[in-house]
Scaffold this active site. Sequence first.
Site, short mmCIF file in Angstrom:
data_model
loop_
_atom_site.label_atom_id
_atom_site.label_comp_id
_atom_site.label_asym_id
_atom_site.label_seq_id
_atom_site.Cartn_x
_atom_site.Cartn_y
_atom_site.Cartn_z
N ARG A 212 0.84 -1.19 0.00
CA ARG A 212 0.00 0.00 0.00
C ARG A 212 0.88 1.24 0.00
O ARG A 212 1.91 1.28 0.67
CB ARG A 212 -0.90 0.02 1.24
CG ARG A 212 -2.09 -0.90 1.13
CD ARG A 212 -2.98 -0.79 2.34
NE ARG A 212 -2.37 -1.33 3.54
CZ ARG A 212 -1.79 -0.60 4.48
NH1 ARG A 212 -1.77 0.72 4.39
NH2 ARG A 212 -1.24 -1.17 5.51
N TYR B 278 -1.66 -3.25 -6.85
CA TYR B 278 -1.47 -3.95 -5.57
C TYR B 278 -2.79 -4.05 -4.79
O TYR B 278 -3.55 -3.07 -4.72
CB TYR B 278 -0.40 -3.25 -4.71
CG TYR B 278 -0.37 -3.87 -3.33
CD1 TYR B 278 0.20 -5.13 -3.14
CD2 TYR B 278 -0.96 -3.25 -2.24
CE1 TYR B 278 0.18 -5.74 -1.90
CE2 TYR B 278 -0.99 -3.85 -0.99
CZ TYR B 278 -0.42 -5.10 -0.84
OH TYR B 278 -0.46 -5.71 0.39
N LYS C 66 -9.80 -2.17 1.92
CA LYS C 66 -9.46 -1.04 2.80
C LYS C 66 -10.29 0.20 2.42
O LYS C 66 -10.72 0.94 3.29
CB LYS C 66 -7.97 -0.72 2.70
CG LYS C 66 -7.06 -1.90 2.99
CD LYS C 66 -7.27 -2.47 4.35
CE LYS C 66 -6.23 -3.53 4.66
NZ LYS C 66 -6.42 -4.12 5.98
N HIS D 217 -10.48 -2.40 11.75
CA HIS D 217 -9.43 -3.25 11.19
C HIS D 217 -9.20 -4.41 12.17
O HIS D 217 -8.20 -4.45 12.88
CB HIS D 217 -8.15 -2.39 11.04
CG HIS D 217 -7.06 -3.04 10.26
ND1 HIS D 217 -5.75 -2.65 10.38
CD2 HIS D 217 -7.07 -4.03 9.33
CE1 HIS D 217 -5.00 -3.37 9.56
NE2 HIS D 217 -5.78 -4.21 8.92
N SER E 127 -1.06 -3.90 10.30
CA SER E 127 -0.83 -4.86 9.21
C SER E 127 0.40 -5.72 9.48
O SER E 127 1.42 -5.23 9.98
CB SER E 127 -0.63 -4.10 7.90
OG SER E 127 -1.68 -3.20 7.72
N CYS F 259 0.94 -8.13 11.56
CA CYS F 259 1.27 -8.47 12.96
C CYS F 259 0.59 -9.77 13.37
O CYS F 259 0.46 -10.04 14.57
CB CYS F 259 0.84 -7.34 13.90
SG CYS F 259 1.94 -5.93 13.87
N ASP G 149 -9.54 -9.77 9.00
CA ASP G 149 -8.98 -8.43 8.75
C ASP G 149 -9.93 -7.28 9.09
O ASP G 149 -9.47 -6.24 9.53
CB ASP G 149 -8.56 -8.33 7.27
CG ASP G 149 -7.63 -7.14 7.00
OD1 ASP G 149 -6.73 -6.89 7.81
OD2 ASP G 149 -7.82 -6.47 5.97
N ARG H 171 1.65 -12.23 -1.10
CA ARG H 171 0.33 -12.53 -0.54
C ARG H 171 -0.32 -13.76 -1.17
O ARG H 171 0.04 -14.18 -2.27
CB ARG H 171 -0.60 -11.33 -0.83
CG ARG H 171 -0.15 -10.02 -0.20
CD ARG H 171 -0.61 -9.92 1.21
NE ARG H 171 -0.18 -8.70 1.87
CZ ARG H 171 -0.88 -8.12 2.85
NH1 ARG H 171 -2.01 -8.63 3.26
NH2 ARG H 171 -0.43 -7.03 3.45
C1 OXD Z 1 -3.12 -4.70 5.40
C2 OXD Z 1 -3.81 -5.82 4.72
O1 OXD Z 1 -2.18 -4.12 4.84
O2 OXD Z 1 -4.71 -6.41 5.33
O3 OXD Z 1 -3.53 -4.39 6.54
O4 OXD Z 1 -3.48 -6.11 3.57
MN MN Z 2 -5.25 -5.43 7.17
#
Ligand code: OXD
Ligand code: MN
Length: 602
Positions: free
Chosen positions: A69, A197, A206, A226, A248, A250, A277, A375
């Site tokens: 991002r 992306y 998001k 989130h 993100s 974690c 998420d 991913r």
């Molecule tokens: C983030 C995702 O970046 O979920 O938080 O992709």
């Molecule tokens: Mn996320």
Amino acid sequence: MIKNLQLQKWVEEMAGMCHPDRVVWLDGSLAERQRLEDEAVTGGDLVRLNAQKLPGCFFHRSQSNDVARTEHLTFICTRNKDDAGPTNNWMSPAEGYRRAAEIFKDSMKGRTMYVIPFSMGPVASPFSKIGVQLTDSVYVALNMRIMTRVGSAVLEKLGADGAFTRCLHGKAQLDPEKRLILHFPEDNAVWSVGSGYGGNALLGKKCLSLRIAGWLARQEGWLAEHMLITGIEHKDGRIEYVAAAFPSACGKTNLAMLIPPEILKAKGVRYWTVGDDIAWLRVGPDGRLWAVNPEAGFFGVAPGTNSKTNQNAIATIQRNTIFTNVLLGDDLTVWWEGGDGAPPAHGTDWQGRPWQPGRKDEKGAPILGAHPNSRFTAPASQCPCLSPRWEDPQGVPISAIVFGGRRARVAPLVYEAFDWAHGVYVGATVASERTAAQVGKQGEVRRDPMAMLPFCGYHIADYFAHWLEMGKKIPHPPKIFHVNWFRTGEDGRFLWPGYGENARVLEWILERCRGEGQAKSTPIGYVPTPEALDLEGLDLSASALEELLAVRPHEWEKEAADHKTFFESLGPKLPLELRGQQEALVGRLGGVAGGGTCRPSR
Ligand code: OXD
Ligand code: MN
């Protein structure tokens, strides 16, 4: 035949600007999926993976400057700059539309524009939101089919005059100089151009489910967060649900799909994933907070995912999965650092270069096969521990909200907020070390309130006020906690084993929600007494446990001062109540005898 004239008109208008060669409406069918996949393979967007080992799976490589991002190119476009607040980039709507239109203009010549009607949340849920994404990326179209509910049923629900978020996406030249991710919350619209992306291009995620939905949630009296949602079952068959927010990369996906250690399994503990998420939370008729996962798939970080860290994710991604920027093996399988098994003897790295294990760059650093933010996109329905209630139109009732960050020091393994308002303060001051999910310097600690810093679509101080206000509207609010799986010892090693063992911490959290579980009151909140955690069968020294639970007033004084600086940076809108919480923390720290360690009593 499209019943919704507004939609019809908007698609025509956007096609008039972007000039695609053809416009194709997605219906969500299986035949359509196969057609799109064939198209993507022929056009070089996807590589079909080994049909025996990874049936229905594909590989995609994005441009090497388009792998995360781009927060600095993400804008909130409101008429009034102050509505975006100090943590967002702002642009006026007029400028936003003008600048993006220049890039979009004729950008789809020679390409197809896919029209993707999608629902965030189960189509039948009264809480779902409908969006329509236009995109010239077949990769994005296929990802949207996994991550959201796409097709004719959505158009049916939209009817002749239903509202929808207008999501326009185009790759244009994939040029970082001509890349903009623009949100127009007042128009219920998102325009994203110049990136392929996921977080920039899958606009249901998001952009709609957090930034736009957050704006709507504030008006309509709910929360768009989130957060993962997971259900924890015990021997008596009762399932309690937890929503947890972490920045993100974690480990939200790992926690959502957790497999408890054997000792807890033997006691009947089992996890049921609802989402990994995003959570939309509303007050239910019973006065509790109820959560829906608006997504239909997982867009997880591949590196570090293996059968030990997340067996359920590994099982989920064995079929019908799109892998992005991982290592491609010569036998058309995929691999990533921290994945299962030995790396292939030879393959192609995430930048398309020949790769073999042990390769080093000119400075002697290992050359990675997979990008750290590579991913997988996989349907939630393939997850072995998927909750039978994951599509419940009303959602699931939440017992605990958990905030967490990646902190080498200061924050103990777990603590409980004194009440809702204190919990909002705890969430508002979450800090974490930067990871690969966002462009920037990794390892740097930054405040990431409620893990929403990059995703809050309006003034963050108004967002805090909204959280405080929500507390007054929830007769039976969940308790709020903070966890830190990442505390390190003097030697720099993690003190806590993490992953499945995190279930031990969640057990204490749920006990506290039931009014059980031993804790000591410290200046920062309630911390478990060492014997309150079920550590049976875990090889953890007494000194490591002591360090994990330690609350050091001198560290917290500095932390509280940092909170103050952070709050000041947010300007005059900061709710007084949060200032009051900060002062109260300083006061409580002042009450602890000079600079020692506030340890839970034994
Ligand atoms: C983030 C995702 O970046 O979920 O938080 O992709
Ligand atoms: Mn996320």
